[in-house]
Motif scaffolding. Structure first.
Motif, PDB file in Angstrom:
ATOM      1  N   LYS A  54       0.823  -1.218   0.000  1.00 55.67           N
ATOM      2  CA  LYS A  54       0.000   0.000   0.000  1.00 55.67           C
ATOM      3  C   LYS A  54       0.847   1.254   0.000  1.00 55.67           C
ATOM      4  O   LYS A  54       0.397   2.337  -0.379  1.00 55.67           O
ATOM      5  CB  LYS A  54      -0.912  -0.051   1.232  1.00 55.67           C
ATOM      6  CG  LYS A  54      -1.909   1.076   1.341  1.00 55.67           C
ATOM      7  CD  LYS A  54      -2.760   0.877   2.598  1.00 55.67           C
ATOM      8  CE  LYS A  54      -3.696   2.066   2.809  1.00 55.67           C
ATOM      9  NZ  LYS A  54      -4.481   1.928   4.037  1.00 55.67           N
ATOM     10  N   GLY A  55       2.099   1.159   0.428  1.00 54.29           N
ATOM     11  CA  GLY A  55       2.995   2.313   0.485  1.00 54.29           C
ATOM     12  C   GLY A  55       3.178   2.859   1.881  1.00 54.29           C
ATOM     13  O   GLY A  55       4.274   3.292   2.264  1.00 54.29           O
ATOM     14  N   LYS A  56       2.135   2.860   2.659  1.00 56.75           N
ATOM     15  CA  LYS A  56       2.217   3.301   4.051  1.00 56.75           C
ATOM     16  C   LYS A  56       1.001   2.755   4.788  1.00 56.75           C
ATOM     17  O   LYS A  56       0.032   2.287   4.164  1.00 56.75           O
ATOM     18  CB  LYS A  56       2.271   4.822   4.145  1.00 56.75           C
ATOM     19  CG  LYS A  56       1.028   5.528   3.594  1.00 56.75           C
ATOM     20  CD  LYS A  56       1.150   7.049   3.740  1.00 56.75           C
ATOM     21  CE  LYS A  56      -0.110   7.756   3.208  1.00 56.75           C
ATOM     22  NZ  LYS A  56      -0.015   9.225   3.386  1.00 56.75           N
ATOM     23  N   GLY A  57       1.055   2.854   6.088  1.00 54.07           N
ATOM     24  CA  GLY A  57      -0.078   2.346   6.840  1.00 54.07           C
ATOM     25  C   GLY A  57       0.183   2.343   8.333  1.00 54.07           C
ATOM     26  O   GLY A  57       1.239   2.785   8.805  1.00 54.07           O
ATOM     27  N   ASN A  58      -0.790   1.810   9.058  1.00 57.08           N
ATOM     28  CA  ASN A  58      -0.734   1.789  10.509  1.00 57.08           C
ATOM     29  C   ASN A  58      -0.939   0.367  11.014  1.00 57.08           C
ATOM     30  O   ASN A  58      -1.708  -0.411  10.427  1.00 57.08           O
ATOM     31  CB  ASN A  58      -1.822   2.699  11.105  1.00 57.08           C
ATOM     32  CG  ASN A  58      -1.685   4.141  10.690  1.00 57.08           C
ATOM     33  OD1 ASN A  58      -0.881   4.886  11.240  1.00 57.08           O
ATOM     34  ND2 ASN A  58      -2.465   4.569   9.667  1.00 57.08           N
ATOM     35  N   ILE A  59      -0.278   0.097  12.101  1.00 54.81           N
ATOM     36  CA  ILE A  59      -0.471  -1.197  12.778  1.00 54.81           C
ATOM     37  C   ILE A  59      -0.540  -0.946  14.269  1.00 54.81           C
ATOM     38  O   ILE A  59       0.209  -0.117  14.809  1.00 54.81           O
ATOM     39  CB  ILE A  59       0.658  -2.181  12.426  1.00 54.81           C
ATOM     40  CG1 ILE A  59       0.339  -3.566  12.998  1.00 54.81           C
ATOM     41  CG2 ILE A  59       2.010  -1.710  12.922  1.00 54.81           C
ATOM     42  CD1 ILE A  59       1.243  -4.661  12.466  1.00 54.81           C
ATOM     43  N   SER A  60      -1.473  -1.604  14.932  1.00 51.57           N
ATOM     44  CA  SER A  60      -1.612  -1.437  16.382  1.00 51.57           C
ATOM     45  C   SER A  60      -1.645  -2.801  17.045  1.00 51.57           C
ATOM     46  O   SER A  60      -2.198  -3.757  16.501  1.00 51.57           O
ATOM     47  CB  SER A  60      -2.894  -0.658  16.715  1.00 51.57           C
ATOM     48  OG  SER A  60      -4.049  -1.404  16.357  1.00 51.57           O
ATOM     49  N   ILE A  61      -1.019  -2.834  18.207  1.00 55.07           N
ATOM     50  CA  ILE A  61      -1.000  -4.059  19.013  1.00 55.07           C
ATOM     51  C   ILE A  61      -1.684  -3.742  20.324  1.00 55.07           C
ATOM     52  O   ILE A  61      -1.238  -2.874  21.084  1.00 55.07           O
ATOM     53  CB  ILE A  61       0.432  -4.565  19.260  1.00 55.07           C
ATOM     54  CG1 ILE A  61       1.048  -5.072  17.936  1.00 55.07           C
ATOM     55  CG2 ILE A  61       0.424  -5.701  20.271  1.00 55.07           C
ATOM     56  CD1 ILE A  61       1.729  -3.998  17.150  1.00 55.07           C
TER      57      ILE A  61
END
Length: 598
Positions: free
Chosen positions: A509-516
């Motif tokens: 996607k090129g960039k993004g977010n991830i949360s734990i």
């Protein structure tokens, strides 16, 4: 004399029958009877040869494994009685192997008893003790399965004798008294007599002569009562003579030494004959030169007879010690080679080689496990072997680490250094080293705390964020009310899902977010990995030639490991993956781990 003629006639008759018998099965029975006849005639060499011939015919015709086991057991005991301990050990090994094959617990116990006798005479007291206890164990199982009284009295007495030789007098006395009480309860004269003598010997060795004499005196009426005919009486008589000699009671010492000499001559017992003759020589040397000289000559003849036996025994002990030394050296070499191999593997981080070695070891264990499934013992040990096998498989799965990640990290550090961005390179290298140290610390652990797992994931995400020039945004949301250090999870179980989310969801996607997210309640802890990437379906379409390759290495391995941990430790842990979408459009993936609290 008439008995000797009758015995020789029986031997001749059996030999004649063997010569004229054609059926091999009949010959086996005849050779067994002939072996017993030679044994009764105290012709041990001939007895052994007969039983060996019976075993040879049995093996050739595949007649009866049970009879083979019995005959081999007889051979190892006869060899022990002859003093050929090294050869007896070989036949005891054959008997044990065969008894396991036919699932005969009694013969298992008998073979361990033979091992105990041989090792005791070879001076290997610890090994003797170990085999006597094994003999006790198997005999106990045998009698329990037969629903009959547990007859282990002789084994208990053998254990007591070994402890006496080891000078552990209190323990020896404990076992001797136990055997004595069993003998009294069951009116087993032979065991009562042997226990009485051993108890007397223990007190004699401890220096308590009065108590020793008490038990030695008890031995005489019981010896007559139970109509025993063996050389044990000579040991008791010589011990009593020694005690009276130390007390300077010459008449009593002479009386018992003379009786010991007479008993030794009756049973052709050169050992007790020598001891008694030396005692009498010392008692008479100051009062009667004629008698002293007579007993000195008797002692000399007995010693000469003993010398050849002792020489053979010394040769056997020397041979046994050489074989033992060679075995120990081979084992030491093997251990050293294995240690060097392990150090080299860890230092070089050769994951593929490690995987191969683990796979090869598992294959060997599976082969060995398949072989022992045919044996009686495996029915009891099957669960343990399967558990060990699953733990090895879990360890092999934990050892998987994507080498591309390591190579990419090293390339990123190199690129930063080439661009003269030393601060970033140092920061990157510091984070990378912390991650590597954490991985090495946990590499030999099947489970780690959830706190350590989250910290490993945090370091990994930090590295990926730096390598992607912070086009990756991340967030760790941990419930402060959860004691992460008290929650145990499989090592490196969450990281593959984070890696999968980054490289197959966010990077395309090129960039993004991830949360734990980590949250929990009274009976479980929940960990969520949430990303806003392209979703699993588009990720599959992007890689048509190698579908699910990385997922199989990360997600599938983690799922398999979690299943193994559930089997091994009843963790009741689960992992579920959900595709997120809005209005039919993929908006990412969410993975939910649930760990039940014990």
């Amino acid at each position: 004399m008439l008995f000797l003629y009758a015995q020789q006639g029986r031997i001749d008759s059996l030999n004649n029958l063997i010569r004229h018998t054609l059926r091999d099965t009949a010959k086996i029975d005849l050779y067994e009877k002939l072996g017993q006849a030679y044994r009764d005639d105290i012709k041990m060499d001939s007895a052994v040869q007969c039983y060996k011939r019976a075993v040879e015919i049995n093996e050739k015709t595949n007649y009866s494994l049970q009879k083979q086991c019995w005959d081999i057991g007889t051979i190892d005991y006869l060899l022990y009685e002859m003093g050929n301990y090294a050869e007896s050990l070989k036949y005891a090994s054959r008997e044990l192997s065969l008894s396991v094959q036919i699932k005969d617990t009694f013969q298992m116990g008998f073979s361990h008893l033979a091992f105990g006798h041989d090792y005791r005479e070879l001076g290997e007291l610890s090994l003797a003790l170990d085999h006597y206890f094994r003999a006790y164990h198997f005999c106990k199982i045998y009698h329990r399965n037969k629903h009959e009284y547990e007859d282990n009295t002789f084994t208990i007495l053998c254990i007591s004798q070994v402890y006496l030789k080891m000078k552990q007098f209190d323990t020896a006395l404990l076992y001797a008294r136990q055997a004595y009480n069993i003998g009294i309860t069951r009116s087993e004269g032979a065991y009562i007599l042997l226990a009485t003598r051993i108890i007397g010997d223990i007190y004699f060795a401890k220096g308590d002569e009065e108590t020793a004499l008490k038990y030695y005196r008890l031995y005489f009426p019981d010896y007559a009562k139970y109509k025993e005919t063996n050389r044990d009486l000579g040991f008791v008589l010589n011990s009593m003579a020694n005690i009276y000699q130390s007390r300077k009671q010459k008449d009593s010492a002479v009386f018992y030494a003379q009786k010991a000499l007479n008993n030794a001559e009756q049973y052709k017992d050169q050992e007790n004959k020598y001891v008694a003759a030396i005692l009498l020589y010392n008692l008479y040397k100051d009062s009667s030169e004629h008698d002293a000289f007579k007993y000195f000559m008797i002692a000399t003849v007995a010693k000469d007879s003993m010398a050849s036996i002792e020489k053979i025994r010394e040769i056997q002990i020397l041979t046994f010690n050489e074989q033992k030394k060679e075995k120990q050296e081979a084992e030491a070499d093997a251990r050293e080679a294995a240690r060097i191999n392990r150090i080299f593997t860890v230092a070089a981080i050769l994951v593929l080689i490690t995987c191969f070695l683990v796979w090869n070891r598992i294959r060997q264990l599976r082969t060995k496990h398949q072989m022992v499934l045919e044996q009686r013992e495996v029915e009891r040990l099957r669960a343990k072997y399967e558990k060990d096998l699953m733990e090895l498989e879990a360890k092999a799965l934990r050892s998987q680490m994507n080498p591309h990640f390591i190579y990419n990290c090293m390339n990123s550090i190199k690129s930063l250094m080439q661009l003269k961005e030393e601060d970033k390179a140092i920061n990157y290298l510091t984070t990378f080293s912390k991650l590597m140290r954490t991985l090495f610390q946990n590499s030999d652990k099947r489970q780690i705390s959830l706190y350590d797992e989250i910290e490993t994931c945090r370091l990994y995400v930090q590295l990926e964020a730096m390598r992607l020039n912070y086009h990756l945004k991340y967030q760790f949301d941990i419930d402060p009310n959860i004691d992460l250090k008290s929650v145990m999870v499989p090592a490196l179980i969450i990281q593959p899902f984070i890696e999968n989310a980054i490289w197959h969801g966010i990077v395309p996607k090129g960039k993004g977010n991830i949360s734990i997210l980590v949250k929990g309640d009274s009976d479980k802890v929940i960990c969520e990995v949430d990303d806003d990437g392209i979703g699993r379906e588009i990720s599959r379409l992007n890689k048509p030639n190698t579908p699910l390759m990385h997922e199989s290495k990360g997600v599938h391995l983690s799922q398999a490991r979690l299943n193994l941990e559930n089997l091994l430790n009843e963790m009741n842990a689960t992992v579920e993956t959900f595709d997120k979408n809005e209005a039919g459009t993929a908006t990412g993936t969410k993975v939910i781990f649930t760990f039940k609290l014990n």
